[in-house]
Design an enzyme around this catalytic site. Structure first.
Site, PDB file in Angstrom:
ATOM      1  N   PHE A 249     -29.638 -60.465  -0.403  1.00 13.57           N
ATOM      2  CA  PHE A 249     -29.999 -59.695  -1.722  1.00 13.57           C
ATOM      3  C   PHE A 249     -31.021 -60.596  -2.744  1.00 13.57           C
ATOM      4  O   PHE A 249     -30.960 -61.068  -3.844  1.00 13.57           O
ATOM      5  CB  PHE A 249     -29.092 -59.210  -1.689  1.00 13.57           C
ATOM      6  CG  PHE A 249     -28.727 -57.788  -1.117  1.00 13.57           C
ATOM      7  CD1 PHE A 249     -28.066 -58.289   0.043  1.00 13.57           C
ATOM      8  CD2 PHE A 249     -28.640 -56.793  -1.829  1.00 13.57           C
ATOM      9  CE1 PHE A 249     -28.539 -57.430   0.545  1.00 13.57           C
ATOM     10  CE2 PHE A 249     -28.574 -55.661  -1.733  1.00 13.57           C
ATOM     11  CZ  PHE A 249     -28.514 -55.625   0.174  1.00 13.57           C
ATOM     12  N   CYS A 260     -26.696 -45.282  -4.829  1.00 15.66           N
ATOM     13  CA  CYS A 260     -25.963 -45.595  -4.671  1.00 15.66           C
ATOM     14  C   CYS A 260     -26.169 -47.716  -5.589  1.00 15.66           C
ATOM     15  O   CYS A 260     -25.137 -46.482  -7.082  1.00 15.66           O
ATOM     16  CB  CYS A 260     -25.403 -46.739  -3.604  1.00 15.66           C
ATOM     17  SG  CYS A 260     -24.756 -46.350  -1.631  1.00 15.66           S
TER      18      CYS A 260
HETATM   19  C1  UGA Z   1     -25.507 -50.774  -0.386  1.00 14.51           C
HETATM   20  C2  UGA Z   1     -24.624 -51.447  -0.594  1.00 14.51           C
HETATM   21  O1  UGA Z   1     -25.823 -52.765   0.430  1.00 14.51           O
HETATM   22  C3  UGA Z   1     -23.924 -51.522   0.407  1.00 14.51           C
HETATM   23  O2  UGA Z   1     -22.657 -52.625   0.436  1.00 14.51           O
HETATM   24  C4  UGA Z   1     -22.751 -50.087  -0.087  1.00 14.51           C
HETATM   25  O3  UGA Z   1     -21.504 -49.673   0.677  1.00 14.51           O
HETATM   26  C5  UGA Z   1     -23.821 -48.906   0.186  1.00 14.51           C
HETATM   27  O4  UGA Z   1     -24.548 -49.534  -1.239  1.00 14.51           O
HETATM   28  C6  UGA Z   1     -22.711 -48.215  -1.204  1.00 14.51           C
HETATM   29  O5  UGA Z   1     -22.571 -47.752  -2.333  1.00 14.51           O
HETATM   30  O6  UGA Z   1     -22.803 -46.694  -0.093  1.00 14.51           O
HETATM   31  P1  UGA Z   1     -27.404 -49.392   0.467  1.00 14.51           P
HETATM   32  O7  UGA Z   1     -27.603 -48.602  -0.624  1.00 14.51           O
HETATM   33  O8  UGA Z   1     -27.270 -48.860   2.385  1.00 14.51           O
HETATM   34  O9  UGA Z   1     -26.114 -50.244   0.471  1.00 14.51           O
HETATM   35  O10 UGA Z   1     -29.105 -50.022   0.538  1.00 14.51           O
HETATM   36  P2  UGA Z   1     -29.163 -51.979   0.842  1.00 14.51           P
HETATM   37  O11 UGA Z   1     -29.107 -52.546   1.938  1.00 14.51           O
HETATM   38  O12 UGA Z   1     -28.349 -52.476  -0.402  1.00 14.51           O
HETATM   39  O13 UGA Z   1     -30.338 -51.774  -0.541  1.00 14.51           O
HETATM   40  C7  UGA Z   1     -30.767 -51.208  -2.021  1.00 14.51           C
HETATM   41  C8  UGA Z   1     -32.004 -51.383  -2.432  1.00 14.51           C
HETATM   42  O14 UGA Z   1     -31.719 -53.258  -2.809  1.00 14.51           O
HETATM   43  C9  UGA Z   1     -32.943 -50.726  -1.348  1.00 14.51           C
HETATM   44  O15 UGA Z   1     -34.112 -50.087  -1.930  1.00 14.51           O
HETATM   45  C10 UGA Z   1     -33.333 -52.644  -1.062  1.00 14.51           C
HETATM   46  O16 UGA Z   1     -35.011 -52.177  -0.569  1.00 14.51           O
HETATM   47  C11 UGA Z   1     -33.205 -53.191  -2.809  1.00 14.51           C
HETATM   48  N1  UGA Z   1     -32.867 -54.179  -2.072  1.00 14.51           N
HETATM   49  C12 UGA Z   1     -32.200 -54.877  -1.619  1.00 14.51           C
HETATM   50  C13 UGA Z   1     -34.341 -55.276  -2.851  1.00 14.51           C
HETATM   51  O17 UGA Z   1     -35.088 -54.897  -3.547  1.00 14.51           O
HETATM   52  N2  UGA Z   1     -33.762 -57.016  -2.279  1.00 14.51           N
HETATM   53  C14 UGA Z   1     -32.854 -57.584  -2.102  1.00 14.51           C
HETATM   54  O18 UGA Z   1     -33.180 -58.682  -1.883  1.00 14.51           O
HETATM   55  C15 UGA Z   1     -32.535 -56.200  -1.642  1.00 14.51           C
END
Ligand code: UGA
Length: 434
Positions: A249, A260
């Site tokens: 992250f 989320c």
């Molecule tokens: C997130 C959490 O990771 C889960 O643990 C949680 O259960 C979920 O929300 C929820 O509350 O239901 P999610 O929304 O599926 O999961 O997506 P992520 O994989 O966490 O990514 C979130 C956003 O952050 C995406 O737009 C992604 O592109 C962005 N991101 C992620 C970044 O910009 N940089 C990073 O290093 C990682």
């Protein structure tokens, strides 16, 4: 033990299938009858790798079923997982109308002891409200417990997250509830953390906001990198080598989206306001994230000066790869901003086009959906990488080059090697890298 899942949205459906896979007898219910019909026939209404196969296997095995009948689901279940949605209100707070409605329905149909487990992401203290609501409306003096079991699934990796969790958080206030939940998650007993209910509710909010903060933090560092000779990928790598920080992250880019993080950060800010705790730190996290889209539009302006009537290819629309979900996706803000500037958008996504069409219907030549990334690039004055799908990371740049009018590439997800693309003749800009 019979488990009832109320709400077959993202969390509910994955939980129903996952709990059935763990060997439990599960019935899922939803107020949208067509959805239940579809799921009962083994069709998953969302794009989630591996979910359809697992749904079909458990339907065949006979320990998983779905019904639109909420009353019978409540009456016949020993444990009820509440997975209904908690949409965001104008003021950022979570709308708890559905949770309250379901609680009343449970109260009316309470025929024997039941454990009611909240799995939706809810503000701290929700369980006390559920408890009070059930006590207020129950028709018979039947015993029940309320517990919190927040979900940590990531879209696109939900099946694996459910079956291989880092932790299972169980918030309870009775021994009976603890025993039931520990039994349900017996397979993960080495990863179970039992807490009180407020703690469990807060763990979920605290985790999501912390991860969002990591992303905004690295995006802020990316700004510094762009004004110096530092490289944000290496900054992230160097930071991540410290085990206390961790490398995940810390990918700089267009910021976080989805159903989320944006909603949960704002909801936690509201919770802080309601409880008299200053959470301005999270307001900054939200603000930094919001700015990522503006900075990307500025990059395009820097390359093309005036965007009116310029053809811009948007590669990727989903809020992240491996999902068709566009909720709070950075692409939405980008489309709005670029349309305000009068740009002509040619957009491609492997899965999210149908969803995006509901928000932005096709209107030629302003808004065009392409069948392939190369189609989107036809005659483009610039290309913008929005979502890091493998198909987009593996783009054949030679073929891309042949399609484009001007070789301007703005990489919102840092997927390409700057030196390599520049060598091919592209004018290239990315986030926090030279
Ligand atoms: C997130 C959490 O990771 C889960 O643990 C949680 O259960 C979920 O929300 C929820 O509350 O239901 P999610 O929304 O599926 O999961 O997506 P992520 O994989 O966490 O990514 C979130 C956003 O952050 C995406 O737009 C992604 O592109 C962005 N991101 C992620 C970044 O910009 N940089 C990073 O290093 C990682």
């Amino acid at each position: 033990m019979k488990i009832g899942i109320i709400g077959t949205g993202y969390v509910g459906l994955v939980s129903a299938v996952g709990l059935a896979e763990l060997g439990h007898e599960v019935v899922g219910t939803d107020k949208v009858a067509e959805k239940i019909e579809k799921i009962s026939q083994g069709n998953v209404p969302i794009y989630e790798p591996g979910l359809q196969e697992l749904l079909q296997a458990n339907l065949r095995r006979g320990n998983l079923s779905f019904t639109a009948d909420l009353t019978s689901t409540i009456a016949t279940s020993d444990v009820l997982f509440v997975c209904v949605n908690t949409p965001q209100r104008e003021d950022g707070s979570a709308d708890m109308t559905y949770v309250e409605g379901v609680s009343r329905k449970i109260a009316e149909n309470l025929n024997q002891y039941k454990l009611i487990v909240e799995k939706s992401t809810v503000p701290v203290r929700t369980s006390s409200w559920i408890k009070r609501t059930i006590s207020l409306y129950r028709k018979r003096d039947v015993d029940f417990d309320v517990a919190s079991n927040p979900e940590f699934l990531r879209e696109g990796a939900a099946v694996s997250d459910f079956l291989h969790p880092d932790r299972v958080i169980i918030g309870v206030e009775s021994e009976r509830a603890r025993e039931i939940l520990v039994k349900i998650y017996e397979r993960f007993q080495d990863r179970i953390l039992v807490t009180n209910i407020d703690t469990a509710e807060l763990i979920k909010h605290a985790s999501n906001s912390f991860l969002a903060m990591k992303i905004s933090y690295i995006n802020l560092m990316a700004d510094l990198c762009e004004r110096t000779d530092a490289d944000v990928e290496q900054v992230a790598q160097g930071m991540g080598l410290d085990e206390r920080i961790g490398s995940r992250f810390l990918r700089a880019g267009l910021g976080y989206g989805g159903s989320c993080f944006p909603k949960d950060v704002r909801a936690l800010i509201r919770i802080g306001e309601d409880l008299g705790v200053d959470l301005n730190l999270l307001k900054e996290v939200d603000r930094i994230n919001f700015n990522c889209v503006n900075k990307t539009v500025d990059r395009l302006k820097k390359a093309l000066w005036i965007l009116k009537d310029k053809k811009i290819a948007l590669l990727g629309l989903a809020f992240k790869p491996e999902t068709d979900d566009i909720r709070n996706a950075p692409s939405i803000g980008l489309i709005e901003r670029l349309r305000e500037e009068g740009a002509l958008l040619q957009m491609y996504d492997p899965q999210a086009v149908e969803n995006m069409k509901t928000l932005f219907p096709e209107k030629k030549p302003e808004l065009v959906y392409a069948a392939s990334p190369y189609d989107a690039l036809k005659g483009a004055n610039a290309a913008l990488i929005v979502t890091e799908w493998d198909e987009i990371k593996d783009l054949d740049l030679k073929q891309a080059k042949d399609q484009m009018e001007n070789l301007i590439l703005v990489d919102g997800r840092n997927v390409f090697n700057p030196a390599a693309v520049r060598k091919m003749g592209f004018e290239y800009s990315s986030v926090g890298r030279k």
